[in-house]
Scaffold this active site. Structure first.
Site, PDB file in Angstrom:
ATOM      1  N   ASN A  84      88.792 122.608  18.448  1.00 60.84           N
ATOM      2  CA  ASN A  84      87.674 123.546  18.564  1.00 60.84           C
ATOM      3  C   ASN A  84      87.305 124.198  17.233  1.00 60.84           C
ATOM      4  OD1 ASN A  84      87.258 123.441  21.500  1.00 60.84           O
ATOM      5  ND2 ASN A  84      89.353 124.204  21.549  1.00 60.84           N
ATOM      6  N   SER A 109      88.442 134.773   9.510  1.00 63.97           N
ATOM      7  CA  SER A 109      89.225 135.828  10.163  1.00 63.97           C
ATOM      8  C   SER A 109      90.254 136.437   9.226  1.00 63.97           C
ATOM      9  CB  SER A 109      89.953 135.229  11.368  1.00 63.97           C
ATOM     10  OG  SER A 109      90.963 136.097  11.834  1.00 63.97           O
ATOM     11  N   TYR A 146      95.954 129.636  14.234  1.00 66.36           N
ATOM     12  CA  TYR A 146      94.548 130.040  14.293  1.00 66.36           C
ATOM     13  C   TYR A 146      94.057 130.376  12.876  1.00 66.36           C
ATOM     14  CZ  TYR A 146      90.664 133.327  15.000  1.00 66.36           C
ATOM     15  OH  TYR A 146      89.483 133.999  14.915  1.00 66.36           O
ATOM     16  N   LYS A 150      91.121 128.698  10.393  1.00 66.10           N
ATOM     17  CA  LYS A 150      90.037 129.432   9.742  1.00 66.10           C
ATOM     18  C   LYS A 150      90.017 129.146   8.238  1.00 66.10           C
ATOM     19  CE  LYS A 150      88.077 131.212  13.288  1.00 66.10           C
ATOM     20  NZ  LYS A 150      86.666 130.862  13.608  1.00 66.10           N
TER      21      LYS A 150
END
Lengths: 247, 247
Positions: A84, A109, A146, A150
């Site tokens: 994703n 992020s 995560y 990013k």
């Protein structure tokens, strides 16, 4: 000048902050995996960000892409962020180049640099009397997979800028909450981004001229360990909120 | 002290340079997608790098992993580098942590920073009278999607080091050729890595103590725009070759 903007991941929290204040400022096309539950300020495309064909179609006639879509969970498993966030972001950049889009604003992020918050530095770095400051020129140090995804998205942006002249800005979004900063959470107060400042910052990303940038997206908090100088200088970001005003 | 080393992508060119000189120096386990065509200096596992189970099995009892496996083509398409290089590298790191491996040596590439070679800087930066120098602290600027995948592998290593204490060194390998440097190719001469220096450098990566490092893997060429100071200081790298000796 109003721009034609494609907003991916429109149904998420950042999309909410942006559309809540900029609905009438630009011509919006919205894309999300989940269909909308209420009225929307523009055409709404229901599609997964990894759906190459749908993403390409959604780019048609667009000046600027704000790319928010992806798995937003800091604890998201690798398979999900690989698909994703990393693959999805490459799909967006590739389609943007092919469609002649001018700018891509990538929602990065604070988690891309979360591991700078070591045991030795915390909680001191979350306080006003500490001068530790990250400014976006440092190499990423993700605190989770995560965050790795990013950082990879930022590097993809670097490539698409260098290779195709696409304008790319990466916004390392802090802790976005509506109304007031996180309570009893020093870290969250130091990286607070108000809804109002969030919308203004993304509006500046739509309107300003730049090549390739990494900026931190936080309000003008007294407590901060992310510099907002680059956002001010390059984008004309003028935050109006400060977590210290809510003590 | 001899170490137990797993070498992924063993059948490739870097593996050839390493095993050609270090076959008797360590205990080798070799992994490659392609079965070997001749005698090997250790147990050979035929498996794809994305085969989680096979990679985990191959880690058993290993001190050090040298991770070379991946699509080595600078022009490799996104789908291939996403799967083989990014996902494959995450598989290796995850398995290494779970198996209690001490060090992972990641074969990164000059392509992670290829876009620093702009039209304005070249060919001047390939020459001895130019002082442009990259040292590994700069943010990546990949010249292709292969380079993006290598930068992503470096960031994965940063995460696995910070989170799990794994020692990680990323070697941004230059232009590896046997015998003599590339002829009539200034760029290749500036980033030449001889087979002898390559084997020595990876031997140092196996033996030295470090936390997280990014080093450039080139010989001690008169012409260079990559610093080898960090490799010297942290790893004890002492290159013996120089492309200028082959003019």
């Amino acid at each position: 000048m109003a721009q034609s903007v494609l907003l991916t991941g429109a149904a998420g929290r950042v999309g909410d902050a942006i559309l809540g204040r900029l609905a009438d400022e630009h011509e919006w096309r919205l894309l999300d995996r989940d269909p909308p539950t209420d009225e929307q300020p523009g055409e709404f495309v229901v599609a997964d960000i990894t759906d190459d064909e749908a993403v390409r179609e959604a780019m048609d006639g667009v000046d600027v892409v704000i790319h928010l879509a992806g798995d937003p969970r800091p604890e998201a498993p690798w398979d999900s962020v690989l698909t994703n966030n990393i693959d999805g972001t490459q799909t967006v950049f590739e389609a943007a180049v092919d469609a002649g889009v001018e700018k891509v604003v990538f929602a990065s992020s604070n988690h891309a640099v979360g591991a700078f918050e070591t045991d030795e530095r915390t909680p001191e770095m979350y306080r006003t009397d500490d001068d530790y400051l990250l400014d976006g020129t440092e190499l990423p140090r993700p605190g989770n997979l995560y965050g790795v995804s990013k950082a990879a998205g930022e590097t993809l942006g670097r490539y698409y800028h260098d290779e195709y002249g696409l304008s790319v800005v990466n916004v390392r979004i802090g802790n976005l909450t509506e109304g007031h900063p996180p309570i009893d959470y020093e870290r969250g107060q130091a990286m607070w981004l108000s809804y109002r400042d969030c919308a203004h910052l993304f509006d500046r990303c739509i309107r300003a001229d730049y090549g390739y940038e990494i900026v931190y997206g936080i309000s003008d908090n007294d407590r901060k360990y992310y510099s907002i100088d680059r956002a001010r200088d390059v984008l004309g970001y003028e935050p109006r909120d400060n977590s210290a005003d809510h003590d």
